[in-house]
Design a protein around this motif. Sequence first.
Motif, mmCIF file in Angstrom:
data_model
loop_
_atom_site.group_PDB
_atom_site.id
_atom_site.type_symbol
_atom_site.label_atom_id
_atom_site.label_comp_id
_atom_site.label_asym_id
_atom_site.label_seq_id
_atom_site.Cartn_x
_atom_site.Cartn_y
_atom_site.Cartn_z
ATOM 1 N N SER A 58 0.821 -1.216 0.000
ATOM 2 C CA SER A 58 0.000 0.000 0.000
ATOM 3 C C SER A 58 0.850 1.259 0.000
ATOM 4 O O SER A 58 0.517 2.251 -0.668
ATOM 5 C CB SER A 58 -0.940 -0.013 1.209
ATOM 6 O OG SER A 58 -1.826 -1.107 1.148
ATOM 7 N N ARG A 137 -6.926 -3.280 -1.004
ATOM 8 C CA ARG A 137 -8.286 -2.874 -1.355
ATOM 9 C C ARG A 137 -8.600 -1.499 -0.775
ATOM 10 O O ARG A 137 -9.129 -0.624 -1.479
ATOM 11 C CB ARG A 137 -9.286 -3.906 -0.839
ATOM 12 C CG ARG A 137 -10.731 -3.579 -1.157
ATOM 13 C CD ARG A 137 -11.678 -4.651 -0.626
ATOM 14 N NE ARG A 137 -13.064 -4.306 -0.937
ATOM 15 C CZ ARG A 137 -13.809 -3.510 -0.188
ATOM 16 N NH1 ARG A 137 -13.278 -2.965 0.913
ATOM 17 N NH2 ARG A 137 -15.055 -3.233 -0.518
ATOM 18 N N ASN A 138 -8.298 -1.295 0.516
ATOM 19 C CA ASN A 138 -8.565 -0.005 1.131
ATOM 20 C C ASN A 138 -7.734 1.111 0.485
ATOM 21 O O ASN A 138 -8.195 2.246 0.338
ATOM 22 C CB ASN A 138 -8.269 -0.064 2.624
ATOM 23 C CG ASN A 138 -9.258 -0.938 3.374
ATOM 24 O OD1 ASN A 138 -10.359 -1.206 2.879
ATOM 25 N ND2 ASN A 138 -8.882 -1.402 4.556
ATOM 26 N N THR A 139 -6.519 0.774 0.110
ATOM 27 C CA THR A 139 -5.668 1.760 -0.572
ATOM 28 C C THR A 139 -6.265 2.143 -1.917
ATOM 29 O O THR A 139 -6.289 3.324 -2.284
ATOM 30 C CB THR A 139 -4.255 1.195 -0.762
ATOM 31 O OG1 THR A 139 -3.709 0.819 0.503
ATOM 32 C CG2 THR A 139 -3.355 2.234 -1.407
#
Length: 327
Positions: A58, A137-139
């Motif tokens: 990330s 995914r969050n990144t």
Amino acid sequence: MILNNRTQLNITVNLQREGILGIVTTSTLTTLQCTVFLFINITMLYTLRSKEVFRETSRYILLFNLLFADTVQLAHSQSMFLLSSFRLTLLYPVCAALTVFNSLTLSVSIATLVIMCLERYIAICYPLRHSAIITIRNTGVAICVIWITGLLHTIIQLSLVLRFSYRDLQLTQMMDFCGKESVFLDPASDLFEKALTYFFFVLGGVTVVFTYTGIMVAAHSASTDKASASKARRTLLLHLLQMGLTVSSVIYNSLIIAISKHLGRLEAVRIQVFLYICIIVLPKCLSSLIYGLRDQKIRPVLMLNLCCQWKGSVYMLTCKNVRVFVT
């Protein structure tokens, strides 16, 4: 009388020659400098996509997004600087589009810096939860939100600019260089731009101070890696410098206009070049310097790629041999 006219003519010709020589010199120097930085940034972007560890981390994904926005800004800024130096004017709609596009990449850079500061804070203060919070995914979601927010900002800016009627100016050449002061003629658009700039500056400043304080407190904990905490603090300070220089770029045109009114042309040009390098060019290359030279994972691969591209095909065999040890 004839002698006086000849003297005045010689002085005018000399001033014109000095002006032309100064324009060519400054344009050449800044272009060479920007070319070097663009070469380094593009090589850095290639480096971040060349290894799986960079594509699946990330921190490096955020760095790629920041570096991409900075590289686009650098190329755009140099193009506008050359247009201004050679007194080349644009159509109003073209200038408006270029100015709003620059605002998009500027907002993306600042927002990405904020996310990167938070990522370092979580990595140091909550190391056990870092892998669960900072996922690929969050990144990706964060980067999408950054660009969508920037696009919304751009759309609002364009809608405010369109409130000032360009119907009579669509085919009109601008009389001055292209800048925000030439585009945001409506008070509402100017107020919106200033408010958003101040918001980004306050958001970035508060985020850096908060994360830096949190890392300082965590550094006194026995369970915290002292070396990592110290390195994170230095990175945050460099981010604060980079953020300050990036935000200060919005007042560049205003400074140039104010300086031009109180100084001679040659003095104003020299100060313009100095401010351009310090405020516009320098922040766009800090990302590569901060991470490219300080990160132990990136540095050997980056230097290898720079070596291969700079030396040319003659040394490609040597680079390939070294690549085996880096992989």
